[in-house]
Design an enzyme around this catalytic site. Sequence first.
Site, mmCIF file in Angstrom:
data_model
loop_
_atom_site.group_PDB
_atom_site.id
_atom_site.type_symbol
_atom_site.label_atom_id
_atom_site.label_comp_id
_atom_site.label_asym_id
_atom_site.label_seq_id
_atom_site.Cartn_x
_atom_site.Cartn_y
_atom_site.Cartn_z
ATOM 1 C CG HIS A 165 -0.022 0.386 -0.214
ATOM 2 N ND1 HIS A 165 0.975 0.366 -1.161
ATOM 3 C CD2 HIS A 165 -0.374 -0.904 -0.014
ATOM 4 C CE1 HIS A 165 1.196 -0.880 -1.521
ATOM 5 N NE2 HIS A 165 0.398 -1.683 -0.838
ATOM 6 C CG ASP A 204 -4.183 4.412 -2.853
ATOM 7 O OD1 ASP A 204 -4.997 3.686 -3.443
ATOM 8 O OD2 ASP A 204 -3.164 3.980 -2.287
ATOM 9 C CD GLN A 252 -7.216 -2.397 -0.047
ATOM 10 O OE1 GLN A 252 -8.268 -3.038 -0.001
ATOM 11 N NE2 GLN A 252 -6.073 -2.946 -0.407
ATOM 12 C CE LYS A 299 -4.560 -3.576 -4.126
ATOM 13 N NZ LYS A 299 -3.895 -4.642 -3.365
ATOM 14 C CB CYS A 319 2.856 -2.334 1.270
ATOM 15 S SG CYS A 319 3.440 -3.771 0.404
HETATM 16 N N1 PLP Z 1 -2.770 1.508 -2.320
HETATM 17 C C1 PLP Z 1 -3.395 0.718 -1.449
HETATM 18 C C2 PLP Z 1 -4.261 1.320 -0.385
HETATM 19 C C3 PLP Z 1 -3.243 -0.663 -1.544
HETATM 20 O O1 PLP Z 1 -3.869 -1.472 -0.672
HETATM 21 C C4 PLP Z 1 -2.421 -1.193 -2.564
HETATM 22 C C5 PLP Z 1 -2.198 -2.656 -2.660
HETATM 23 O O2 PLP Z 1 -2.371 -3.392 -1.729
HETATM 24 C C6 PLP Z 1 -1.790 -0.320 -3.445
HETATM 25 C C7 PLP Z 1 -1.993 1.029 -3.292
HETATM 26 C C8 PLP Z 1 -0.910 -0.817 -4.546
HETATM 27 O O3 PLP Z 1 -1.667 -1.469 -5.520
HETATM 28 P P1 PLP Z 1 -0.956 -2.198 -6.756
HETATM 29 O O4 PLP Z 1 0.073 -3.112 -6.169
HETATM 30 O O5 PLP Z 1 -2.082 -2.918 -7.421
HETATM 31 O O6 PLP Z 1 -0.369 -1.128 -7.599
#
Ligand code: PLP
Length: 409
Positions: A126, A203, A206, A229, A367
Site C-alpha cells: 500500500h 504492515d 489487512q 479496519k 492506493c
Molecule cells: N496498509 C494497508 C495494507 C492498507 O490496506 C491500508 C489502508 O487501506 C493502509 C496501510 C493505510 O491505513 P490507514 O489509512 O488506516 O493509515
Amino acid sequence: MPQGQQRLQARRADFPALRQTVHGRPLIYLDHASTSQKPQVVLDRLLSAYVERCGNVHRAVHWLSQAATHDVEAVRDKVRGLLGAPSRDEVIFTRGTTESVNLVAHSLGEQRIGPGDEVIVTTLEHHSNFVPWQVLCQTRGARLIVAPLLPTGQLDLDALGRLLSPRTKLVACTHASNVTGTVVDVRAVCRLAQQVGALTLIDGAQAVPHLPVDVQALGCDFYCFSGHKLLGPWGVGVLWGRSELLATMPPCQTGGGMVSTVRAEMTEFQPPPQRFEAGTPAVAEIIALGAAIDYLHEVGIEAIAQQEAWLLAETLPRLRAVDGLRLLVAEGPQVPVISFVMDGVHPHDLGTALDLEGIAVRAGLHCAEPLFSALGVHGSVRASLSFYNTIEEVDALCAAIRQVSKLLR
Ligand code: PLP
C-alpha cells in the site's frame, strides 16, 4: 452451513450500520478493507468514553483523568495480548498504520539510514508502506529497492534473498495485500532480513482483522495496524516495536506528555512508549479500540479466520463463473479481499453501478499503484468481506455484476 458458522453470521445484528438501505436497497457492505463497520459495543464505548471519561490522560490527579488514563492503559495491555508482544511498553498508540510507518521511517531514518544504504519494500505495498520509505531514501541519499512478485502473484522470496545485502538497513513488507488479499510469509521475510542484519517492519493493516498474529513468532522488529479496519474507530492505530530498538530511537514529535525534564538548556525524554506519544492522544477512540478487541475475542479470532476462509472458498468460484470477469488473486493463503476486472468496463463504472444496487465495493487503484503497474492492469473493483457477510450477499454481488455488465459492455 455448519451451526458454528451460522452463529458468526448472526453477529451481523451487532452492526447497526448494516440495517441501512442505500439507494432504496438493503446495504450489502463489501468494503471492509477500506474500513470495517463498527459493532454497537464499540459505538457505546466511544460515547461512554466521552460522557464518563472526559478527562485528559497522564496529567491530572482528578478522578476523570485517572479513570481515562486507567482505561487507555488497559487497552495497551489488550493490544499487547492481541499481538503476542512481550511487553506493554512496546505498544505505541498512533493515528493509524500510515502514521506508524512514518514514525519509524522518520525516527530510524534519522538514526540509521544514510548514503549508500538500502531499504527494500515489495511490489505488494500500500502507498502507506511505500512512499514514506521512498521519501526517506530520497532525503537520506539511500536507495529504495522494490522486491518483485512471482507469476503466481506471491512475493518472490528467492528474489528478495538475492536483493538483500549488508547494505540493506530495513525491509518493509505487508502481511496481507489490500488488493489481492495474498498473505505473505512474513516469517520467512524476517528470517531472510535477519541474515543480513536488516530490520523489518510489517504492515498488518489487512492481516490483524482476519488472522491471529504473534509478533514474536513472526520475528519482526516493527508491526502496525489501524483500529478502524479492526471494528474500531477512526483516528487510532498501533505501532509495536521491539523494546531494544524503541529504547534507542529518537522521538518523532516533541511536546507535552513525552518528556521527563524540560529546562532552557535541554530536555530529557520519557522512555517508550510515552516518548513516541507527544500531545493528547485520541482518548475515547483508544478506549473504544479496546472494546473492539474484546468483541473480537468474544467472537473468536480463530473462528473468524475459519469463517472467512469458508466464505472465501465459496465466493471465488462464484465470481470465476461470471462471464467476462477476471480475478486478480494469487496462489496460496488469502484474506477475504478479492479484486477483479470486467472486460471492457471501467472499474469506476462497475463500482458505481453496483453502488446503485446497494452494494458497496471499492474501485480504482486501492492506493497500490506499483502493484497495478506490475500486473499491467489499470485498476480493479475490490470486494472485501468480513465474517458476518452471507453467501446470499455474494450471490447478490454476482447477479448484480452480470446484470450491470450487460448494460455497460
Ligand atoms: N496498509 C494497508 C495494507 C492498507 O490496506 C491500508 C489502508 O487501506 C493502509 C496501510 C493505510 O491505513 P490507514 O489509512 O488506516 O493509515
